[in-house]
Design a protein around this motif. Structure first.
Motif, PDB file in Angstrom:
ATOM      1  N   GLY A  46       0.840  -1.186   0.000  1.00 52.95           N
ATOM      2  CA  GLY A  46       0.000   0.000   0.000  1.00 52.95           C
ATOM      3  C   GLY A  46       0.880   1.241   0.000  1.00 52.95           C
ATOM      4  N   GLU A  47       0.677   2.099   0.986  1.00 52.75           N
ATOM      5  CA  GLU A  47       1.484   3.311   1.094  1.00 52.75           C
ATOM      6  C   GLU A  47       2.662   3.158   2.053  1.00 52.75           C
ATOM      7  OE1 GLU A  47      -1.221   7.077   0.812  1.00 52.75           O
ATOM      8  OE2 GLU A  47      -2.427   5.505   1.754  1.00 52.75           O
ATOM      9  N   ARG A  48       2.864   1.958   2.569  1.00 51.49           N
ATOM     10  CA  ARG A  48       3.859   1.750   3.617  1.00 51.49           C
ATOM     11  C   ARG A  48       5.093   1.050   3.059  1.00 51.49           C
ATOM     12  NH1 ARG A  48       4.512  -2.129   8.080  1.00 51.49           N
ATOM     13  NH2 ARG A  48       2.947  -3.427   7.049  1.00 51.49           N
ATOM     14  N   VAL A  49       6.260   1.635   3.309  1.00 52.68           N
ATOM     15  CA  VAL A  49       7.526   0.974   2.986  1.00 52.68           C
ATOM     16  C   VAL A  49       7.794  -0.057   4.078  1.00 52.68           C
ATOM     17  CG1 VAL A  49      10.010   1.265   2.712  1.00 52.68           C
ATOM     18  CG2 VAL A  49       8.438   2.985   1.776  1.00 52.68           C
ATOM     19  N   VAL A  50       7.911  -1.318   3.680  1.00 53.77           N
ATOM     20  CA  VAL A  50       8.107  -2.391   4.662  1.00 53.77           C
ATOM     21  C   VAL A  50       9.533  -2.920   4.672  1.00 53.77           C
ATOM     22  CG1 VAL A  50       5.689  -3.067   4.661  1.00 53.77           C
ATOM     23  CG2 VAL A  50       7.254  -4.151   3.050  1.00 53.77           C
ATOM     24  N   ASP A  51      10.321  -2.638   3.619  1.00 55.93           N
ATOM     25  CA  ASP A  51      11.717  -3.090   3.606  1.00 55.93           C
ATOM     26  C   ASP A  51      12.462  -2.382   2.496  1.00 55.93           C
ATOM     27  OD1 ASP A  51      13.913  -4.458   4.538  1.00 55.93           O
ATOM     28  OD2 ASP A  51      13.092  -6.465   4.132  1.00 55.93           O
ATOM     29  N   ARG A  52      13.784  -2.376   2.613  1.00 56.79           N
ATOM     30  CA  ARG A  52      14.658  -1.744   1.621  1.00 56.79           C
ATOM     31  C   ARG A  52      15.869  -2.622   1.380  1.00 56.79           C
ATOM     32  NH1 ARG A  52      12.825   2.245   5.009  1.00 56.79           N
ATOM     33  NH2 ARG A  52      12.037   4.186   4.061  1.00 56.79           N
TER      34      ARG A  52
END
Length: 213
Positions: free
Chosen positions: A33-39
């Motif tokens: 969605g609009e959430r960064v969960v990992d990089r």
């Protein structure tokens, strides 16, 4: 919860693998969605020298790559990080070629479909004064996340732009969160035909309770 999407950016030694260019840096931002969960990000060593003008543009030097991990090892890790998530890039015509070529060097397949934020932004924000990444970010009031032409900063800005466009589509057309499949449809659709396509999606939502894609 929306399915994960992997937003990728490469820095490279040139414009295309067909002319011998190789990647120098890769970054991937995983969005739900609009959430960064990992990089994920890493420099990568291929042995192909960086031309001086590209070193000046990106700040990535040949000396920095001398101690970077081998490109094949980086791409194996990147492929594990992405898994089966579909992919997005600011300029997918560019990044998808390097994703495919660098995975091929590592002996891996690249089955993921790509969506392109340049094509999408021309349809969602046709009034924008420019569709360059930095100019779009400024136009929409989104934060710049670091130095342009470094992979992680560009991937994070492309991810923010993608989420902003998805939110805009929800608000404008009354959609649930638009998935990757719908984004690929949109980028292949003319701006004039986009309204008709998305109104059909809304009708499907009303009738069936879900948005395909």
């Amino acid at each position: 919860m929306p399915s994960p999407i992997a937003v990728i950016d490469f820095e490279t030694t040139g414009m295309t693998p067909a002319q011998g260019a190789r990647a120098t840096e890769v970054a991937i931002v995983l969005l739900e969605g609009e959430r960064v969960v990992d990089r994920f990000d890493s420099l990568m060593r291929t042995g192909v020298p960086i031309p001086p003008f590209i070193a000046q543009l990106t700040g990535i030097t040949n000396a920095m790559l001398d101690t970077a991990p081998a490109a094949e090892a980086v791409m194996r890790e990147a492929a594990r990080f992405v898994g089966d998530a579909p992919m997005v890039a600011y300029n997918a015509a560019f990044d998808s070629k390097f994703w495919q070529a660098e995975l091929q060097h590592a002996g891996l397949a690249a089955p993921q479909p790509f969506a392109c934020t340049v094509l999408l932004s021309r349809r969602v924000f046709p009034e924008a004064p420019s569709h360059k990444l930095g100019r779009l970010i400024d136009h929409l009031g989104l934060p710049r996340t670091g130095r342009a032409h470094r992979a992680l900063a560009d991937a994070e800005m492309a991810a923010a732009l993608l989420a902003r466009m998805q939110r805009e589509l929800c608000q404008r057309y009354g959609l649930d969160w638009p998935g990757h499949g719908l984004l690929v449809q949109l980028q292949r659709t003319s701006r004039h035909a986009m309204d008709r396509l998305l109104l059909r999606q809304t009708h499907v939502v009303d009738a069936q309770g879900q948005v395909p894609g």
